[in-house]
Design a protein around this motif. Sequence first.
Motif, mmCIF file in Angstrom:
data_model
loop_
_atom_site.group_PDB
_atom_site.id
_atom_site.type_symbol
_atom_site.label_atom_id
_atom_site.label_comp_id
_atom_site.label_asym_id
_atom_site.label_seq_id
_atom_site.Cartn_x
_atom_site.Cartn_y
_atom_site.Cartn_z
ATOM 1 N N UNK A 115 -30.232 -0.792 53.972
ATOM 2 C CA UNK A 115 -31.531 -0.900 54.635
ATOM 3 C C UNK A 115 -32.143 -2.287 54.458
ATOM 4 N N UNK A 116 -31.952 -2.885 53.316
ATOM 5 C CA UNK A 116 -32.430 -4.254 53.126
ATOM 6 C C UNK A 116 -31.650 -5.211 54.030
ATOM 7 N N UNK A 117 -30.342 -4.992 54.130
ATOM 8 C CA UNK A 117 -29.511 -5.844 54.988
ATOM 9 C C UNK A 117 -29.908 -5.701 56.458
ATOM 10 N N UNK A 118 -30.207 -4.486 56.893
ATOM 11 C CA UNK A 118 -30.617 -4.271 58.279
ATOM 12 C C UNK A 118 -31.985 -4.889 58.552
ATOM 13 N N UNK A 119 -32.859 -4.857 57.554
ATOM 14 C CA UNK A 119 -34.147 -5.541 57.706
ATOM 15 C C UNK A 119 -33.936 -7.036 57.897
ATOM 16 N N UNK A 120 -32.986 -7.602 57.151
ATOM 17 C CA UNK A 120 -32.676 -9.025 57.292
ATOM 18 C C UNK A 120 -32.082 -9.311 58.669
ATOM 19 N N UNK A 121 -31.280 -8.385 59.182
ATOM 20 C CA UNK A 121 -30.727 -8.542 60.520
ATOM 21 C C UNK A 121 -31.840 -8.575 61.567
ATOM 22 N N UNK A 122 -32.793 -7.694 61.423
ATOM 23 C CA UNK A 122 -33.934 -7.671 62.334
ATOM 24 C C UNK A 122 -34.741 -8.951 62.221
ATOM 25 N N UNK A 225 -30.893 -9.478 72.644
ATOM 26 C CA UNK A 225 -31.529 -9.332 71.341
ATOM 27 C C UNK A 225 -32.430 -8.098 71.300
ATOM 28 N N UNK A 226 -33.106 -7.804 72.421
ATOM 29 C CA UNK A 226 -33.924 -6.587 72.478
ATOM 30 C C UNK A 226 -33.049 -5.350 72.333
ATOM 31 N N UNK A 227 -31.897 -5.355 73.032
ATOM 32 C CA UNK A 227 -31.006 -4.192 72.949
ATOM 33 C C UNK A 227 -30.450 -4.020 71.543
ATOM 34 N N UNK A 228 -30.100 -5.143 70.910
ATOM 35 C CA UNK A 228 -29.608 -5.068 69.535
ATOM 36 C C UNK A 228 -30.703 -4.594 68.578
ATOM 37 N N UNK A 229 -31.923 -5.065 68.799
ATOM 38 C CA UNK A 229 -33.024 -4.724 67.895
ATOM 39 C C UNK A 229 -33.334 -3.232 67.912
#
Length: 266
Positions: A115-122, A225-229
Amino acid sequence: MKTTAVKDGDEYVLNGAKMWITNGTVDGVETGDAYLVEASVYARTGKGSRDVSLFLVEKGMKGFSLGQKIEDKCGMRASMTAELVFQDCRVPASNLVGEEGKATLCMMRNLEIERVALAAMSLGIARRCVEEMNRYAKERHAFGAQLNSFGQIQRFLAESFAEYQAGRSYVYQVARNLKLDSVGNGLDADGVKLYCGQMGKNVADRAIQVMGGYGYVGEYNVERLWRDAKLLEIGGGTNEAHHKNIVRDLSRQVGAAGSSVAWQLI
């Protein structure tokens, strides 16, 4: 969790299936070489809800096969996603990772890290969107003036930058204090992903709006980027799951000595 593992001599027999597995396949025909940790095979080895074990399952093991490859995803299309199927799959007992029935803590710890890694991705998505819309708003002219001279565009840019910086501070704070061998970091792991997941999608949405029709096509990147987000509000825990988890963890701290919330880390 419906996958089961039954001990049979010096082997475990696995039955079940795992869906939405990242890198479940690379070519759409075969599985990857091995699955462990985030792509691990967790299977129930007992009747208890937390009686979970972790196994290393390798390509070519009898009974281990690729199910369906997920096609036509909204975003994250460079990441292959698939179903893994276990039908009387025999795994040597030596492939049990850790102790039998003791994998729940490992699973939850890895989820906190994810979850921390996904937050960094966002966070990365938001930064790219701010950069793209800032460049476009400066270069694009409308009604004889730069686009960034109009108040509505200024609002999109300013709020996006401020929210990105807030998310950046939260991500760095949680990552700095996260002990990778610990469990019990769920409050901030949920909190940082909840904030940044929504923030990244909102910033990408504003970037499309700033660019208008150009933002809606692939050439200017922000529609991708919107689709990925959007996935970051679903994968690794939905926003609704984070709401539930955060309230549960906060309620457990009511009445505890001293301040009871996450800002103790600051």
